[in-house]
Design a protein around this motif. Structure first.
Motif, PDB file in Angstrom:
ATOM      1  N   THR A 391       0.697  -1.183  -0.056  1.00 37.48           N
ATOM      2  CA  THR A 391       0.066   0.056   0.024  1.00 37.48           C
ATOM      3  C   THR A 391       0.888   1.307   0.001  1.00 37.48           C
ATOM      4  O   THR A 391       1.950   1.628   0.863  1.00 37.48           O
ATOM      5  CB  THR A 391      -0.908  -0.057   1.157  1.00 37.48           C
ATOM      6  OG1 THR A 391      -1.879   1.130   1.203  1.00 37.48           O
ATOM      7  CG2 THR A 391      -0.139   0.153   2.598  1.00 37.48           C
ATOM      8  N   GLU A 401      -2.055   0.656   9.779  1.00 36.69           N
ATOM      9  CA  GLU A 401      -3.340  -0.160  10.072  1.00 36.69           C
ATOM     10  C   GLU A 401      -4.554   0.552   9.319  1.00 36.69           C
ATOM     11  O   GLU A 401      -4.753   2.093   9.657  1.00 36.69           O
ATOM     12  CB  GLU A 401      -3.764  -0.563  11.576  1.00 36.69           C
ATOM     13  CG  GLU A 401      -2.797  -1.569  11.853  1.00 36.69           C
ATOM     14  CD  GLU A 401      -3.194  -2.919  11.460  1.00 36.69           C
ATOM     15  OE1 GLU A 401      -4.284  -3.133  10.993  1.00 36.69           O
ATOM     16  OE2 GLU A 401      -2.321  -3.837  11.424  1.00 36.69           O
ATOM     17  N   ASP A 402      -5.454  -0.112   8.662  1.00 36.30           N
ATOM     18  CA  ASP A 402      -6.613   0.631   8.317  1.00 36.30           C
ATOM     19  C   ASP A 402      -7.916  -0.242   8.387  1.00 36.30           C
ATOM     20  O   ASP A 402      -7.848  -1.320   8.234  1.00 36.30           O
ATOM     21  CB  ASP A 402      -6.426   0.969   6.744  1.00 36.30           C
ATOM     22  CG  ASP A 402      -8.049   1.609   6.165  1.00 36.30           C
ATOM     23  OD1 ASP A 402      -8.983   1.779   6.908  1.00 36.30           O
ATOM     24  OD2 ASP A 402      -7.830   1.823   5.041  1.00 36.30           O
ATOM     25  N   SER A 404     -10.906  -0.585   7.999  1.00 36.91           N
ATOM     26  CA  SER A 404     -11.717  -0.710   6.726  1.00 36.91           C
ATOM     27  C   SER A 404     -11.500  -1.690   5.829  1.00 36.91           C
ATOM     28  O   SER A 404     -12.092  -2.334   5.028  1.00 36.91           O
ATOM     29  CB  SER A 404     -12.113   0.605   5.989  1.00 36.91           C
ATOM     30  OG  SER A 404     -11.053   0.946   5.348  1.00 36.91           O
ATOM     31  N   ARG A 405     -10.011  -2.259   5.846  1.00 39.91           N
ATOM     32  CA  ARG A 405      -9.498  -3.298   4.719  1.00 39.91           C
ATOM     33  C   ARG A 405      -9.223  -4.557   5.628  1.00 39.91           C
ATOM     34  O   ARG A 405      -8.971  -4.669   6.840  1.00 39.91           O
ATOM     35  CB  ARG A 405      -8.499  -2.820   4.221  1.00 39.91           C
ATOM     36  CG  ARG A 405      -7.187  -2.677   5.022  1.00 39.91           C
ATOM     37  CD  ARG A 405      -6.016  -2.375   4.103  1.00 39.91           C
ATOM     38  NE  ARG A 405      -4.708  -2.333   4.928  1.00 39.91           N
ATOM     39  CZ  ARG A 405      -4.026  -1.227   5.119  1.00 39.91           C
ATOM     40  NH1 ARG A 405      -4.256  -0.193   4.579  1.00 39.91           N
ATOM     41  NH2 ARG A 405      -2.889  -1.358   5.937  1.00 39.91           N
ATOM     42  N   PHE A 414     -12.892  -4.372   1.355  1.00 40.59           N
ATOM     43  CA  PHE A 414     -13.133  -3.073   2.364  1.00 40.59           C
ATOM     44  C   PHE A 414     -14.433  -2.934   2.533  1.00 40.59           C
ATOM     45  O   PHE A 414     -15.407  -3.350   2.126  1.00 40.59           O
ATOM     46  CB  PHE A 414     -12.802  -1.868   1.073  1.00 40.59           C
ATOM     47  CG  PHE A 414     -11.340  -1.741   0.641  1.00 40.59           C
ATOM     48  CD1 PHE A 414     -10.535  -1.349   1.384  1.00 40.59           C
ATOM     49  CD2 PHE A 414     -10.946  -2.309  -0.402  1.00 40.59           C
ATOM     50  CE1 PHE A 414      -9.004  -1.128   1.108  1.00 40.59           C
ATOM     51  CE2 PHE A 414      -9.702  -2.420  -1.073  1.00 40.59           C
ATOM     52  CZ  PHE A 414      -8.682  -1.625   0.094  1.00 40.59           C
ATOM     53  N   VAL A 417     -15.735   2.255   4.078  1.00 37.20           N
ATOM     54  CA  VAL A 417     -14.578   2.976   3.965  1.00 37.20           C
ATOM     55  C   VAL A 417     -14.937   4.397   4.231  1.00 37.20           C
ATOM     56  O   VAL A 417     -16.126   5.075   4.400  1.00 37.20           O
ATOM     57  CB  VAL A 417     -14.322   2.968   2.688  1.00 37.20           C
ATOM     58  CG1 VAL A 417     -13.578   1.561   2.225  1.00 37.20           C
ATOM     59  CG2 VAL A 417     -15.391   3.565   1.434  1.00 37.20           C
ATOM     60  N   ARG A 420     -10.377   8.806   4.735  1.00 36.17           N
ATOM     61  CA  ARG A 420      -9.064   8.303   5.100  1.00 36.17           C
ATOM     62  C   ARG A 420      -8.355   6.880   4.558  1.00 36.17           C
ATOM     63  O   ARG A 420      -7.293   6.789   4.459  1.00 36.17           O
ATOM     64  CB  ARG A 420      -8.762   8.468   6.806  1.00 36.17           C
ATOM     65  CG  ARG A 420      -9.562   7.063   7.320  1.00 36.17           C
ATOM     66  CD  ARG A 420      -9.328   7.124   8.900  1.00 36.17           C
ATOM     67  NE  ARG A 420      -9.879   6.048   9.470  1.00 36.17           N
ATOM     68  CZ  ARG A 420     -11.296   6.311   9.922  1.00 36.17           C
ATOM     69  NH1 ARG A 420     -11.826   7.470   9.739  1.00 36.17           N
ATOM     70  NH2 ARG A 420     -11.800   5.444  10.490  1.00 36.17           N
ATOM     71  N   SER A 421      -9.408   6.226   3.965  1.00 36.58           N
ATOM     72  CA  SER A 421      -9.290   4.904   3.361  1.00 36.58           C
ATOM     73  C   SER A 421      -8.609   5.171   2.170  1.00 36.58           C
ATOM     74  O   SER A 421      -8.157   4.142   1.491  1.00 36.58           O
ATOM     75  CB  SER A 421     -10.359   4.167   3.326  1.00 36.58           C
ATOM     76  OG  SER A 421     -11.019   4.006   4.603  1.00 36.58           O
TER      77      SER A 421
END
Length: 1197
Positions: A391, A401-402, A404-405, A414, A417, A420-421
């Motif tokens: 990424t 870290e995210d 949403s994923r 995802f 989202v 910020r995603s």
């Protein structure tokens, strides 16, 4: 078993989650839109992965990217940051990431070799390029070596080694002499793939001192030369002479004579070898053999066939070339070298590996906050590639870290989202043979709908063609699209339209009534927008008068007609072409509006002439042939069909192919254009010949594909312009081995004949398609979407199987697989069928009737539940009948009428109703089995209408001033009659109408006496009935009142004058006088007297009498009574030589005064008004011809 179920359940959850994803939005390539939207970087251009540069030029490493805001660029070299500012030779192009390394002024390209990677970054993410390996091109010199001359005995093999220097990229090798002429190569002498020159056997003419190997390095455009090689070939005669000069006679036995030998391979060595090639590359296999005579090379693939259209033979069949190789090309390839003394072979085992290639490359995602989506990265290769994710250029395992994923192997999921995603993700698929790298961004946007199609765009199509109306849109979330027709039209739905995912509205068959304005509406939760486009449907262009076939003699002229009909709003152009090319540039060709004319036709004008009518929307054409023949027949060459081919021969006999060759027969003065090859299957269909293929007329061999388990015989037919030859004699028979079936039966269907069965039918394989004995079929079925296992049965060679005990009209998955004694055919495709239908269970409800007018009603009903249809819904059927007419108050014979409305419609129109009547109707649903129960009868009444015309109108009892009228009631009163209306007017003798009189008559009357009319007058009557709605159709009639008796008597006395005695006497006296005049005239003319006509005319000219001209009816030359000369010109009668009765009402007496005359039976004058011309008398004393009695009379009148 329990573990397996748990794993399946987790994967099922993932699959269910993916199925519920909202489709990701594509960003349209609209430049204005792209400028407004924030967008992560996208690499648009980069240098190749393996980049070989020219050391004499600057190094340019490309890296271009787009994004909003515009991205910035950075580079790494050999995995570490490449600080461009510290190297004065390195610059970056403005507004770009492309590197330019200046080595023209003392720099060295080798110093900049390495692995480079570009990164493009903005606030929404970072995209990276491939690893670009920079290497400098090299063209080294040949190493110095001492080249020894080659001394070879005639017939021996020879190899001249090239051994070129190793360059980058590898050089191209070729052999030439000192004069830079390429050395000739053939089956005996040829160059191998490694550059060496191979001689299968040498001959004395191979002796020369300048065999030179050249290496060409394309990158640096240089050519390197090896030292020349000298070759000396000793013939047997010269070798024996040399030996005899150095040995005594007792010791001399001589060199052995030239002996033939069987082939052996010069390359490759041994009996087997291995070759690895990558998928998509070109596979090159080589076999070069020596022997005497020169061997011939043949290639085969063990257990298979060489791929058609991808296989080529090079270097005199010593090299096998297969392009675009795939894993299916793996296997054992055998080359066989053969000459008359024997053969040898070599087997090459080919293994096709594969660098990674895309199955599904990741695609950019544009999502709205709170939406879900997926990135999928699937690649294949051999060995199977490893998938890794990054990424923004960082391995995803160490990236921030995210929540949403979620990464699941080759998929990133995802959910929910947020802005910020947004990021750029890289997928890397790699194995030992290479790698793939793809960038795909996730861009989280909240955008109201936008329609990108220009407003009021006009679309024009031809009737009965598809119409595509665009509505390109963008928005986040993805907008919903709806279409409307007209300003206040309802939303478009139904089978007449196709709605595409990109917003386009398709009208599959546009008609004239499709013309109009269409509105596209795009809406999401952030707003709504609409756009109007316009559609015009035009009439098709047609050729209504087509050119016709013509035969014309040389030197003549010919015309071809071409009359078209087109839409009046389109401007057509008509073009003429000859034999699909332009017309000759010759003034003999004259193009008119609707025709083509050719003057002074020559033999070159023979051909096909085509009229092409074009508009901006369509094009039509029509053709005709012109045949030019000689004006006078001359002896011609006799043309005929060719003689049949002969000497058919089968060679290269393999399991699935064979080579057929033949000798053509005589073409009989018409060149052979092609050969048709037919085959007979002596096992399955003896005596029946089938088409196999056809080849060009110059070809006498063909490679034929064969099917297993067929006893083949072949024959060849030659074809020329005259026709087909008789078939050749059949070839020898060739029986192919049995094998498993290659194909499955076609036309598989599943239909029910009864409510509780499923009839599975198929098109059975033909005999030669069975591929072996014992042909059978495996029939499999299962109910769709219920998770049942397949039920299968094997049946004999039939075409139908019936499954009993099925539920009514449910979908089934069906497949039919062929098998024989050797095995099964490939897995068949599945088709969807349905079990049998039953009659529908319920009737439509809530039937309502809305009266539109006195003859039209609209019926509405509620649709029945689909599960009660118990079959395929075909539509609804309305039964309706007339109960009674409200005006006649009597019942009539019930004649039911039926209207059927296809599809799932809920309304329909009933036309052709009778006004002021009582009707009943019911509605039934219809499926493939029949009709369901009827709805309760619905009673409705039609309102009053206008009546039909009265059934008759009679006019009787005419008197001097009155007429009696009688009439009948209208056949169809269509309501309550309130009155009749009578209008009448007189007509005079010139058919002119007088004033119109109108009378209103009560509805209960059936007769009327009209008084105070004029006597002896014709009247015209107009009569019609009325209801409260209005007047009906009228009936007309004419009648005449009788004449007054006094007037009739006077007319009778005027007519009787012709029968009075005094009138008859007068007419006889006139006739006698005319006869005497004729006799006197005849006597005087016979005496030869000359009449001084001209002198008397000049002396007695009357200024009041003007000449009568022939052309306009005025007076011309004349003679009076003294001249005794007939009129020369002119006539006093009208132009049609009659006096018509209607031109005057005067009696015959009026014409009797002043001049004696007579009348013909038609009333026209004879005598003075005859107008017959007489030839003028000649000059001198010679007598003229005797005058006619009429002319004589004219002379004395």
């Amino acid at each position: 078993m329990m573990t397996k179920k748990t794993i399946s359940a987790s994967r099922a959850f993932l699959i269910l989650f993916l199925c519920q994803m909202i489709t990701a939005l594509e960003v349209p390539l609209d430049p204005i839109l792209l400028k407004e939207l924030s967008q992560p970087p996208t690499i648009t251009q980069q240098s190749p992965k393996d980049y070989i540069v020219d050391p004499r030029e600057n190094i340019v490493i490309q890296c271009e990217a787009k994004g909003k805001p515009p991205p910035s660029f950075s580079w790494t070299r050999n995995g570490t940051h490449f600080d461009i500012d510290k190297d004065a030779r390195v610059t970056v192009k403005p507004n770009s990431g492309t590197l330019v390394i200046n080595i023209m002024n003392g720099g060295k390209a080798e110093a900049y070799e390495g692995v480079y990677q570009c990164t493009a970054r903005n606030e929404r993410g970072a995209a990276i390029s491939n690893n670009i390996v920079i290497r400098s091109s090299r063209s080294p010199l040949w190493t110095k070596e001492k080249v020894e001359p080659k001394h070879v005995r005639e017939g021996d093999p020879l190899v001249l080694h090239c051994s070129p220097p190793v360059g980058l990229p590898p050089p191209i090798i070729f052999w030439m002499d000192n004069s830079f002429q390429r050395l000739p190569q053939n089956e005996r002498v040829s160059q191998g793939l490694n550059g060496d020159l191979y001689f299968s056997n040498v001959k004395p003419e191979d002796t020369r001192e300048d065999y030179i190997c050249y290496a060409r390095f394309n990158h640096t455009q240089t050519i390197q030369q090896k030292q020349p090689i000298s070759v000396k070939v000793f013939s047997m005669d010269s070798l024996n002479e040399t030996i005899s000069a150095n040995l005594s006679g007792t010791d001399f036995y001589g060199a052995k004579p030239l002996t033939e030998r069987r082939p052996t391979l010069l390359t490759p060595v041994g009996s087997t070898s291995n070759k690895v090639e990558l998928r998509g590359n070109v596979l090159l296999l080589e076999c070069i053999a020596e022997g005497l005579p020169t061997p011939v090379i043949r290639w085969i693939k063990e257990g298979g066939e060489l791929p058609i259209n991808r296989t080529f033979f090079e270097n005199f069949k010593k090299t096998l070339k297969i392009i675009e190789v795939s894993e299916a090309d793996s296997g054992k390839y055998k080359c066989v070298a053969r000459n008359p003394l024997g053969s040898t072979h070599h087997t090459i085992t080919v293994t096709v590996k594969a660098a990674p290639y895309w199955i599904t490359a990741p695609r950019n995602l544009v999502l709205s906050p709170g939406e879900d989506g997926t990135l999928i990265c699937r690649a294949n290769g051999n060995p199977k590639p490893n998938i890794s994710w990054l990424t923004n250029g960082v391995p995803i395992a160490i990236a921030p870290e995210d929540p949403s994923r979620k990464v699941d192997g080759d998929t990133i999921i995802f959910s929910d989202v947020q802005e910020r995603s947004s990021a750029v993700y890289q997928c890397n698929a790699s194995n030992e043979y290479g790698y793939l790298l793809a960038n795909a961004f996730v861009n989280v946007l909240a955008e109201p709908p936008r329609i990108l199609t220009p407003a009021n765009k006009l679309y024009q199509v031809i009737a009965n063609n598809p119409a595509l109306l665009d509505c390109a849109f963008f928005g986040s979330p993805v907008p919903e699209i709806e279409w409307f027709k007209g300003v206040k039209g309802s939303i478009l739905r139904g089978d007449l339209y196709v709605f595409h995912d990109n917003g386009t509205l398709e009208i599959p068959v546009a008609q004239k009534d499709s013309t109009g304005t269409y509105t596209c509406v795009a809406r999401n939760k952030l707003g709504k927008v609409q756009n109007e486009v316009h559609l015009e449907v035009k009439d098709p262009t047609m050729i209504i008068k087509q050119p016709e076939y013509k035969i014309i003699q040389r030197g003549g002229q010919v015309s071809f007609e071409c009359t078209i009909k087109h839409d009046p709003t389109l401007i057509p152009t008509i073009t003429w072409v000859k034999d699909n090319g332009e017309l000759p540039d010759d003034e003999r060709f004259i193009i008119h509006k609707d025709s083509l004319a050719i003057m002074n036709v020559t033999d070159k004008d023979d051909g096909t002439y085509t009229c092409v009518a074009n508009t901006t929307l369509d094009s039509v054409s029509a053709s005709a042939v012109l045949t030019v023949v000689a004006a006078t027949p001359t002896p011609a060459i006799i043309y005929d069909r060719p003689n049949p081919p002969f000497d058919l021969e089968l060679t290269d006999q393999l399991e699935r192919s064979i080579q057929l060759s033949w000798i053509p027969g005589y073409d009989n003065n018409s060149p052979i254009t092609n050969f048709v090859i037919e085959y007979e299957d002596g096992m399955h269909e003896p005596g029946v010949w089938h088409y196999q293929t056809e080849v060009r007329g110059t070809q006498t061999t063909v490679q034929l594909k064969l099917s297993p388990y067929v006893n083949y015989s072949f024959r060849v037919i030659a074809v020329n312009e005259i026709g087909r030859s008789q078939p050749s004699e059949a070839s020898e028979q060739y029986l192919t081995k049995a094998a498993k079936p290659d194909e499955n039966p076609s036309g598989v269907q599943g239909i029910g004949s009864e409510p509780d069965n499923l009839v599975i039918i198929w098109e059975p394989l033909k005999g030669f398609q069975s591929n072996g004995p014992g042909l059978q079929y495996k029939v499999s079925w299962r109910q769709k979407d219920v998770g049942d296992e397949w039920t299968s049965v094997i049946v004999a060679n039939v075409s139908k199987y019936i499954v009993s005990g099925t539920p009514t009209f449910v979908p089934y998955e069906i497949k039919v697989q062929a098998l024989n004694d050797l095995g099964y055919a490939p897995e068949p495709a599945e088709v969807i069928g349905h079990s049998g239908e039953d009659l529908p269970m319920v009737a439509p409800g809530n039937v309502q009737v809305h009266i539109v007018n006195s003859t039209l009603a609209k019926v509405h009903w509620d649709p029945v539940p689909l599960k009660t249809v118990r079959g395929r819904l075909q539509g609804y059927r309305i039964y309706y009948w007339k109960v009674q007419s409200l005006s006649k108050r009597r019942r009539r014979h019930v004649e039911k009428k039926i209207l059927t409305f296809s599809g799932n419609k809920t309304h329909g129109m009933l036309p052709g109703l009778e006004p002021y009547s009582s009707y009943k109707l019911n509605v039934r649903v219809v499926n493939g089995k029949g009709e369901g129960p009827a709805s309760p009868d619905k009673l409705f009444k039609t309102p009053e209408g206008v009546p039909s015309s009265p059934s008759f109108l009679k006019i009787t009892n005419p008197t001097l001033d009155s007429l009696t009228l009688e009439w009948g009631l209208p056949t169809h009163p269509n309501g309550v009659l309130i009155a009749y209306t009578l209008k009448f007017q007189p007509i005079n003798s010139t058919h002119e109408f007088g004033p119109l009189v109108e009378i209103r008559i009560p509805a209960n009357e059936t007769s009327l006496i009209l008084s105070n009319l004029n006597y002896s007058t014709r009247y015209k009557f107009y009569f019609y009935a009325q209801t409260s709605v209005g007047a009906g159709s009228q009936i007309t009639e004419e009648a005449v009142t009788i004449m007054d008796e006094g007037k009739m008597a006077m007319a009778s006395r005027q007519v009787d004058i012709a029968t009075q005695g005094w009138f008859i006497g007068l007419m006889c006296a006139v006739a006698l006088l005319i006869l005497i005049l004729l006799i006197v005239c005849f006597i005087r003319r016979n005496k030869g007297g000359k009449y001084p006509v001209k002198e008397k005319e000049d002396a007695h000219a009357d200024p009041e009498i003007q000449p009568m001209k022939e052309d306009d009816g005025t007076f011309g030359e004349y003679s009076d009574a003294e001249d005794h000369k007939p009129l020369k010109k002119g006539s006093r009668t009208p132009s049609d030589r009659t006096v018509k009765k209607e031109d005057s009402d005067d009696s015959l007496v009026d014409y009797g005064e002043g001049v004696n005359g007579q009348f013909n039976e038609d009333g026209s004058f004879i005598g003075q008004y005859s107008g017959k011309k007489e030839k003028e008398p000649a000059e001198g004393n010679e007598s003229s011809e005797a005058p006619s009695p009429v002319n004589a009379m004219n002379s004395f009148v």
